[in-house]
Design a protein around this motif. Structure first.
Motif, PDB file in Angstrom:
ATOM      1  N   ALA A 274      16.307   7.547 -16.386  1.00 11.71           N
ATOM      2  CA  ALA A 274      15.867   7.124 -15.452  1.00 11.71           C
ATOM      3  C   ALA A 274      13.826   5.390 -15.762  1.00 11.71           C
ATOM      4  CB  ALA A 274      14.897   8.234 -14.884  1.00 11.71           C
ATOM      5  N   GLY A 275      13.442   6.383 -17.110  1.00 10.51           N
ATOM      6  CA  GLY A 275      12.604   5.873 -17.830  1.00 10.51           C
ATOM      7  C   GLY A 275      12.566   4.994 -18.269  1.00 10.51           C
ATOM      8  N   HIS A 276      13.609   4.265 -19.348  1.00 13.83           N
ATOM      9  CA  HIS A 276      13.344   2.492 -19.864  1.00 13.83           C
ATOM     10  C   HIS A 276      13.595   1.686 -19.097  1.00 13.83           C
ATOM     11  CE1 HIS A 276      17.704   1.858 -20.013  1.00 13.83           C
ATOM     12  NE2 HIS A 276      18.375   0.484 -21.190  1.00 13.83           N
ATOM     13  N   GLU A 277      14.634   1.995 -18.198  1.00 15.96           N
ATOM     14  CA  GLU A 277      15.001   0.898 -17.222  1.00 15.96           C
ATOM     15  C   GLU A 277      13.973   0.572 -16.286  1.00 15.96           C
ATOM     16  OE1 GLU A 277      19.004  -1.964 -15.811  1.00 15.96           O
ATOM     17  OE2 GLU A 277      18.360  -0.323 -17.324  1.00 15.96           O
ATOM     18  N   THR A 278      14.077   1.197 -15.130  1.00 16.23           N
ATOM     19  CA  THR A 278      12.999   1.427 -14.181  1.00 16.23           C
ATOM     20  C   THR A 278      11.741   0.590 -15.019  1.00 16.23           C
ATOM     21  OG1 THR A 278      11.990   3.804 -14.739  1.00 16.23           O
ATOM     22  CG2 THR A 278      13.618   3.382 -13.013  1.00 16.23           C
ATOM     23  N   THR A 279      11.237   1.342 -16.356  1.00 12.14           N
ATOM     24  CA  THR A 279       9.636   0.032 -16.540  1.00 12.14           C
ATOM     25  C   THR A 279      10.548  -1.131 -17.313  1.00 12.14           C
ATOM     26  OG1 THR A 279       8.870   2.506 -17.228  1.00 12.14           O
ATOM     27  CG2 THR A 279       7.735   0.183 -18.732  1.00 12.14           C
ATOM     28  N   ARG A 280      11.966  -1.351 -17.766  1.00 13.87           N
ATOM     29  CA  ARG A 280      11.857  -2.982 -17.593  1.00 13.87           C
ATOM     30  C   ARG A 280      11.778  -3.821 -17.045  1.00 13.87           C
ATOM     31  NH1 ARG A 280      17.085  -4.739 -16.812  1.00 13.87           N
ATOM     32  NH2 ARG A 280      17.506  -6.809 -17.866  1.00 13.87           N
TER      33      ARG A 280
END
Length: 506
Positions: free
Chosen positions: A344-350
């Motif tokens: 959830a973290g890396h893709e959404t922040t990207r």
């Protein structure tokens, strides 16, 4: 100014003059600055989850400061941060050249009135807001064959339903036991409800409070500065692959104490797994996600063994040590939460970084305004979250019939809440709902992080990363310009972002 409150549990957003400034959580306080000033302050504190507060009379304020050096230090840090922010001077006027690509506010193309939510319709991925706007007016609650679910599109309904504890966030509740969707990440917090979800959330939140995340601000700034230094050596680069994905991956990996040399494969695994969140995965993507999941779990199992032998000052060690009323996380639960952080973290922040820059190019006056005024940084991130949410939808399950907008949703139904539609609903945002405004009052009232018991626990980290990465990028390169004709959006239903974002800096 006769009292103050200490947050024991839960989170809240703070706005001043309508602009979002911060999120507070356990261990932080409300009202202390008014007591220091001796007069009321113009801040608004809005709970985003259920909260437990301890009220303290104003006459006890000084006594509390004297009795708690830690509290005194925390207040000094808050004051120093506010003073540092207020004393910042606007940067020099932008020297960004006029470019041929400046789309401005979207001119909504004519959309044939859709009968139901359908991502396969022509033009959907280029501009999902067009279809959602039509559905919001004609069919705010309806059944969609495309996603095998009831779909809700209006802000008021979605805001209420994300906070409704009678609805379950673990949509795999209706899946048959033993099916792949149910097995994958079964112990992730987002797949649990009730007391089990509350136990997991309280244990994990101990290391993910806004205050705990803020400890990483200086290191995050250093990571971003290092990346920008390397990117400045050329004339062009791809923001998505060279910057937007690297920032969250490196930050979360360092927070968890992962070796630097392992970051490329951690990034690759999480990217592959994130595609499994989409309801329209191909068999090949599903197979790749299963393989990536097995590899990632095996890696984390060995990492946990290593951490127990050599504990360190990192979040993974803290998760292994977390306790709440004698309860601890077992290894499978720790692994599930770490997988959730990466997926959830890396893709959404990207996508948050990429979506923000894409639309700032569309609204060049807003780009110049943000570049010149650092006090807008936090609010600008909230406006990007509203305008083009990285997470386009979330789902719920109801155990009892639900009456909504004249439609009865039968018990045991999948319900899709269109966060993207709610965030553009003119009933909430007025006639400028389809315009990006980095100074929009109360922009933080978007629903991009959900709400209620399933309010995104990683919101503080995403906000921290984006608040540093996006403004730093546009201020470091004052002549930053798009090196493409039109953005190429990924054909993903749940997570929205662009495939590539080539830019020139000269």
């Amino acid at each position: 100014a006769d009292r103050w409150w200490i947050v024991a549990d839960g989170m809240a957003d703070v706005t001043v003059g309508g602009l979002y400034t911060a999120t507070i959580g356990p261990g932080e306080s409300i009202g202390e600055l008014a007591l220091l000033d001796g007069e009321p302050r113009g801040a608004t504190v809005t709970a985003t989850t259920e909260m437990e507060l301890h009220e303290v009379g104003g006459e006890q304020f000084v006594e509390a400061l004297l009795a708690s050096p830690r509290l005194s230090l925390a207040l000094l840090c808050q004051l120093a941060t506010r003073l540092r922010t207020s004393n910042r001077r606007p940067s020099q006027k932008s020297t960004r050249p006029t470019v041929s690509i400046a789309w401005g506010p979207a001119v909504r193309s004519t959309v044939e009135q859709p009968e139901q939510f359908d991502p396969s319709a022509p033009g959907y991925f280029e501009d999902p807001a067009a279809q959602l706007a039509a559905l919001r007016e004609a069919a705010p609650v309806h059944w969609s064959d495309a996603v095998n679910s009831y779909v809700v599109t209006r802000y008021e309904d979605i805001h209420r339903m994300t906070r409704d504890r009678s609805l379950l966030g673990s949509v795999t509740t209706l899946d048959a036991p033993g099916c792949p969707a149910r097995r994958r990440g079964e112990k992730m917090m987002i797949r649990r409800d009730g007391d089990d979800h509350l136990r997991l959330r309280r244990l994990v939140s101990k290391v993910f409070t806004p205050r705990a995340i803020s400890r990483w601000q200086q290191r995050s700034e250093s990571i971003v500065d290092g990346l920008l230094n390397r990117l400045s050596e050329g004339d062009e680069f791809d923001v998505m692959s060279d910057y937007a994905v690297v920032v969250p991956t490196q930050i979360i990996s360092e927070m968890l104490g992962m070796p630097t040399e392992d970051m490329p494969r951690l990034q690759a695994w999480s990217s592959t797994l994130s595609k499994g969140l989409d309801p329209f995965t191909t068999p090949e993507e599903e197979e790749a996600a299963v393989a990536a999941g097995k590899a990632f779990v095996g890696y984390l199992e060995q990492t946990i063994v290593d951490k127990r032998g050599r504990p360190d000052d990192d979040i993974l060690t803290a998760l292994l040590d977390a306790q709440e009323a004698g309860e601890v996380l077992d290894d499978e639960e720790v692994i599930s939460q770490v997988l959730m952080l990466y997926i959830a973290g890396h893709e959404t922040t990207r996508n948050l970084i990429g979506n923000g820059l894409t639309h700032l190019f569309r609204f060049p006056a807003q780009l110049d305004r943000l570049r010149a005024d650092p006090s807008l940084d936090a609010n600008a991130v909230e406006e990007v979250l509203r305008f083009e949410s990285p997470a386009q939808l979330t789902r719920r399950v109801n155990h009892a019939p639900v009456e909504l907008g004249g439609t009865t949703i039968p018990a045991e139904s999948h319900i899709t809440l269109s966060l993207a539609s709610a965030n553009r609903d003119p009933r909430k945002w007025g006639p400028t709902a389809d315009t990006l405004d980095v100074a929009r009052p109360r922009a933080n009232e978007h629903v991009s992080f959900g709400g209620g018991p399933h309010f995104c626990l990683g919101n503080s980290l995403a906000r921290l990363e984006a608040k540093i990465a996006l403004p730093s990028l546009i201020r470091r390169f004052p002549r930053l310009a798009p090196a493409y004709v039109e953005p190429q959006w990924t054909r993903r239903v749940v997570l929205r972002g662009v495939e590539t974002l080539p830019v020139s800096i000269e």
